[in-house]
Write an enzyme that holds these catalytic residues in place. Structure first.
Site, PDB file in Angstrom:
ATOM      1  N   ALA A   1       0.958  -0.773   0.165  1.00  0.00           N
ATOM      2  CA  ALA A   1      -0.072  -0.223  -0.016  1.00  0.00           C
ATOM      3  C   ALA A   1       0.714   1.170   0.059  1.00  0.00           C
ATOM      4  O   ALA A   1       2.152   1.135   0.795  1.00  0.00           O
ATOM      5  CB  ALA A   1      -0.692  -0.125   1.107  1.00  0.00           C
ATOM      6  N   LYS A   2       0.337   1.757  -0.011  1.00  0.00           N
ATOM      7  CA  LYS A   2       1.068   3.497  -0.311  1.00  0.00           C
ATOM      8  C   LYS A   2       0.045   4.834  -0.128  1.00  0.00           C
ATOM      9  O   LYS A   2      -1.138   4.857  -0.687  1.00  0.00           O
ATOM     10  CB  LYS A   2       2.121   3.856  -1.290  1.00  0.00           C
ATOM     11  CG  LYS A   2       2.801   4.904  -1.357  1.00  0.00           C
ATOM     12  CD  LYS A   2       4.503   4.011  -0.746  1.00  0.00           C
ATOM     13  CE  LYS A   2       5.365   5.170  -0.862  1.00  0.00           C
ATOM     14  NZ  LYS A   2       6.659   4.096  -0.132  1.00  0.00           N
ATOM     15  N   GLY A   3       0.222   6.257   0.298  1.00  0.00           N
ATOM     16  CA  GLY A   3      -0.679   6.895   0.022  1.00  0.00           C
ATOM     17  C   GLY A   3       0.541   8.298   0.748  1.00  0.00           C
ATOM     18  O   GLY A   3       1.666   8.190  -0.012  1.00  0.00           O
TER      19      GLY A   3
END
Ligand code: NAD
Length: 433
Positions: A122-124
């Site tokens: 995941a990444k934000g």
């Protein structure tokens, strides 16, 4: 027939992005294309790697210190949850886009699987320039963003961590906001926290340490003596500066450093400690008195055995790949090399140690932090470093052997190891309903 067929290209036709070939998501898809021939029957699941599982776009309205209301765009992308909860950092940068965050989340899937951590990817990120916000404004942005993505994060769902322009303080605000919202102190919701809040010893330096440990091993295999080896480094932030310190301690010479503000060069090797103090005082390596000024493009012509990109994606373009002098590229940054440049470097005999193994030290210690938070039992720094070194060198050995066995690049080797693990999990879980 619908869907991706065995051996076919994984290129996607997602309605919400249309990436250029050298863009981060285009780069990721091209890297994925190269792996499919090695996936056998598992290739029928490859469509799960060529599109993110879940994409969340959030509006982050914030009141500035002067009373004005401004809106920022934020993202959290969960690329894959096949092997466990999502895991990956949060980036604050004016150039953040959904497409970039998608690519970074996909590289987290590959990285976590390449080193065999029980996480998905995941990444934000938020598109903003943190240098133009006060500490209080940054705190308000962080808290509102955390609340908005609170829908999908959690210690067993998706665990953010620091990335470019975010740090332990930002993680502390995130942990606090999430905890207040759920009504229980939840330290395991983020990693990279201050040690006083359930952070792990060794986390701040872990990514740089991983770059050093894998880099030293690659130098040994390529018979590049560390004593006196010249290193050119782009990016002198958390990752770059910590890696530089360890390489310098090993006897390497950091001859060139470039960051967002400029570059410095010293053929005898820059004094890393003095440079760190200069950056702490001035925010950039530019103007450092212990070396000569290096113009932006000159950086790529510097004579050095090792080049370490430790800043942003897409820095090693085709043109720069033709020029650079190094024998070994250590990808401390995520996605610094575009696919066409990869081919040029391979043809020129330059070894590229790919990001998904080279900079995995941070997420490995994040994993330790998450485990420590769950058990509320904390380890010593030497124990953490010892386990980090063990996991990352073991993974590198496996990747190197895989690459040699198939006569492929280390990047494709790492993807073969990782994608096999992800698709096996996908295959065993099956499709619901
Ligand atoms: P950071 O914000 O601490 O440092 C970023 C550095 O890049 C700074 O020195 C900045 O000046 C430089 N930079 C920015 N734009 C530049 C440009 N256009 N040209 C040259 N230099 C530029 O970030 P970081 O945490 O050190 O992350 C660096 C890279 O490592 C990123 O690609 C990140 O995704 C990756 N990474 C970070 C971690 C981590 O634990 N922090 C883990 C894995 C990978």
């Amino acid at each position: 027939m619908t869907g991706i067929q065995q051996g076919s290209t994984p290129s996607t036709n997602l309605s919400y992005v249309s990436p250029a070939p050298d863009s981060p998501w285009g780069t990721y898809l091209a890297q994925l294309d190269r792996v499919l021939p090695y996936m056998g029957d598992l290739a029928r699941w490859s469509g799960t790697l060529s599109r993110p599982k879940r994409v969340l776009i959030v509006d982050v309205p914030v009141q500035l210190d002067n009373g004005e209301i401004v809106h920022f765009e934020g993202y959290r992308v969960q690329h894959s949850l096949s092997r466990g909860p999502g895991k990956g950092g949060i980036r604050y940068h004016p150039a953040v886009t959904l497409e970039e965050v998608m690519a970074l989340s996909a590289w987290m899937t590959v990285k976590n699987a390449a080193v065999n951590l029980p996480f998905g990817g995941a990444k934000g990120g938020i598109r903003l320039d943190p240098r133009r916000l006060s500490a209080k404004e940054l705190e308000r942005v962080t808290r509102r963003y955390t609340s908005e993505i609170g829908l999908i994060i959690g210690p067993q769902r998706d665990i953010p961590a620091p990335d470019v322009n975010t740090n332990a303080q930002v993680m502390a605000w995130m942990m606090d906001t999430y905890s207040v919202n759920v009504g229980a102190t939840t330290t395991g919701v983020v990693t990279g926290k201050p040690v006083s809040l359930g952070g792990s010893l060794g986390r701040v330096k872990a990514t740089g340490r991983g770059v050093y440990v894998t880099g030293r091993e690659a130098m040994r295999r390529l018979k590049i003596p560390t004593e006196g080896a010249r290193i050119a480094l782009q990016g002198f932030g958390n990752v770059g500066a910590n890696a530089a310190e360890l390489f310098a301690r090993e006897g390497c010479k950091i001859v060139a450093v470039q960051d967002h503000g400029g570059g410095v060069y010293n053929a005898q090797g820059l004094d890393v400690r003095a440079l760190t103090e200069h950056v702490a005082a001035h925010g950039t390596v530019a103007g450092f008195s212990g070396g000569e000024r290096l113009e932006s493009e000159e950086f790529w012509d510097v004579e050095a055995e090792v080049l370490i990109p430790a800043a942003l994606e897409g820095q090693i373009t085709e043109a720069r790949a033709r020029r650079l002098r190094a024998r070994l590229v250590l990808e401390a940054a995520n996605g610094p090399t575009v696919p066409a440049a990869d081919d040029i470097l391979a043809a020129r005999g330059v070894t590229v140690l790919p990001d998904v193994i080279c900079n995995a030290g941070g997420v490995i210690v994040s994993y330790f932090e998450w485990v420590q938070d769950f058990s509320s039992f904390f380890w010593s720094e030497s124990e953490i470093n010892m386990r980090l070194d063990q996991i990352i060198t073991g993974a590198l050995k496996h990747i190197w052997a895989t690459a040699e066995r198939h006569a492929i690049s280390l990047r494709t080797g790492a993807f073969v190891v990782a994608c096999t693990r992800v698709l096996e999990a996908r295959n065993e879980r099956g499709l619901y309903p």
